[in-house]
Design an enzyme around this catalytic site. Structure first.
Site, PDB file in Angstrom:
ATOM      1  N   GLY A   1       0.810  -1.297  -0.110  1.00  0.00           N
ATOM      2  CA  GLY A   1      -0.027   0.001   0.191  1.00  0.00           C
ATOM      3  C   GLY A   1       0.809   1.269  -0.005  1.00  0.00           C
ATOM      4  O   GLY A   1       0.216   2.178   0.462  1.00  0.00           O
TER       5      GLY A   1
ATOM      6  N   ASN B   1       1.589   3.166  -2.357  1.00  0.00           N
ATOM      7  CA  ASN B   1       0.840   4.109  -3.577  1.00  0.00           C
ATOM      8  C   ASN B   1      -0.389   4.486  -2.693  1.00  0.00           C
ATOM      9  O   ASN B   1      -0.743   5.861  -2.978  1.00  0.00           O
ATOM     10  CB  ASN B   1       0.564   3.412  -4.864  1.00  0.00           C
TER      11      ASN B   1
ATOM     12  N   ASN C   1      -5.859   2.170 -13.005  1.00  0.00           N
ATOM     13  CA  ASN C   1      -4.648   1.236 -12.463  1.00  0.00           C
ATOM     14  C   ASN C   1      -3.519   1.803 -12.724  1.00  0.00           C
ATOM     15  O   ASN C   1      -3.146   2.522 -13.794  1.00  0.00           O
ATOM     16  CB  ASN C   1      -4.839  -0.041 -13.394  1.00  0.00           C
TER      17      ASN C   1
ATOM     18  N   HIS D   1       0.697   0.696 -13.539  1.00  0.00           N
ATOM     19  CA  HIS D   1       1.361  -0.384 -13.782  1.00  0.00           C
ATOM     20  C   HIS D   1       3.042   0.220 -13.943  1.00  0.00           C
ATOM     21  O   HIS D   1       3.481   1.096 -14.529  1.00  0.00           O
ATOM     22  CB  HIS D   1       0.959  -0.919 -15.242  1.00  0.00           C
TER      23      HIS D   1
HETATM   24  C1  GRF Z   1       3.101  -0.838  -7.528  1.00  0.00           C
HETATM   25  O1  GRF Z   1       4.341  -0.995  -7.954  1.00  0.00           O
HETATM   26  C2  GRF Z   1       2.418  -0.808  -8.621  1.00  0.00           C
HETATM   27  O2  GRF Z   1       2.615  -0.237  -9.715  1.00  0.00           O
HETATM   28  C3  GRF Z   1       1.807  -2.365  -9.098  1.00  0.00           C
HETATM   29  O3  GRF Z   1       1.953  -3.044  -7.600  1.00  0.00           O
HETATM   30  C4  GRF Z   1       2.934  -2.125  -7.005  1.00  0.00           C
HETATM   31  C5  GRF Z   1       2.146  -1.838  -5.615  1.00  0.00           C
HETATM   32  O4  GRF Z   1       2.861  -1.494  -4.578  1.00  0.00           O
HETATM   33  N1  GRF Z   1       0.825  -2.539  -9.616  1.00  0.00           N
HETATM   34  P1  GRF Z   1       2.337  -0.839  -3.190  1.00  0.00           P
HETATM   35  O5  GRF Z   1       1.296  -2.039  -2.652  1.00  0.00           O
HETATM   36  O6  GRF Z   1       1.309   0.454  -3.590  1.00  0.00           O
HETATM   37  O7  GRF Z   1       3.288  -0.867  -2.296  1.00  0.00           O
END
Ligand code: GRF
Length: 206
Positions: free
Chosen positions: A12, A14, A112, A114
């Protein structure tokens, strides 16, 4: 102000970057619910620390993905309060496909992030796949989600140079740093209604 539901499966970070951007006043949004496809995701702790309601589904719940998504839709709509409805679903490391019940309930309202320059290196290991392929340039993509993994219309991309002395770990760090800035920026553009998905399938930013 945008009302968001953030979907996670893991750390989490992000989600945290989005919450920090809201706190810093650079993102005009609120996170009304955090949905996790993993009951042990550390991101759930981040949500709780921020006082955000959570919904965690287990592997067993996803045995029937349509039923799982119908349950999520019900939770998103069951608010019952005077709070505004969810404007966007923000997938942030959510390791499940969204299927019909969610796509029908939130058409063109699921996004999303990526960790590669799509359409290159789609899938669960975007950073490692790009690194082992040996590309000199990779990056981050924010896109609308559809029924296929990593296939929806691209909203924003930012490149990241792979330096000669990068390791997979250092590249991961660079990619994540870009994610933490790019995702809140895109959400702010959505809040300002400056992102238009055209009939052509291309996204225009005003
Ligand atoms: C991120 O690198 C995102 O791009 C990918 O999964 C990762 C998630 O990391 N889809 P977090 O859970 O936000 O730390």
């Amino acid at each position: 102000m945008l009302t968001l539901a953030v979907f996670i499966s893991g750390g989490g970070t992000n989600l945290q970057a989005i919450l920090n951007a809201i706190d810093a006043g650079v993102l005009d949004a609120r996170v009304a619910l955090v949905v996790s496809s993993n009951p042990d995701a550390y991101g759930l702790e981040r949500a709780k620390a921020a006082g955000i309601p959570t919904l965690a589904l287990s592997k067993e719940d996803y045995a029937d993905p349509q039923a799982a998504d119908a349950r999520i839709v019900a939770a998103l709509k069951s608010d019952g309060s005077a709070e505004p409805a969810i404007d966007y679903i923000v997938m942030a490391g959510y390791m499940r496909k969204v299927c019909e019940p969610l796509l029908a309930a939130y058409p063109n309202r699921i996004i999303n992030i990526h960790p590669s320059l799509l359409p290159s290196f789609a899938g669960a290991h975007g950073i490692a796949d790009a690194f082992s392929y040996g590309v000199k340039l990779t990056g981050v993509t924010v896109h609308f989600a559809n029924e296929d993994y990593d296939k929806g219309a691209i909203i924003a991309q930012q490149s990241v140079v792979v330096a000669e002395d990068d390791t997979l770990e250092s590249l991961e760090e660079k990619i994540h740093e870009v994610e933490y800035v790019l995702y809140p920026q895109v959400l702010q553009l959505l809040a300002e209604e400056r992102i238009i998905l055209a009939d052509t399938g291309r996204v225009d930013i005003y």
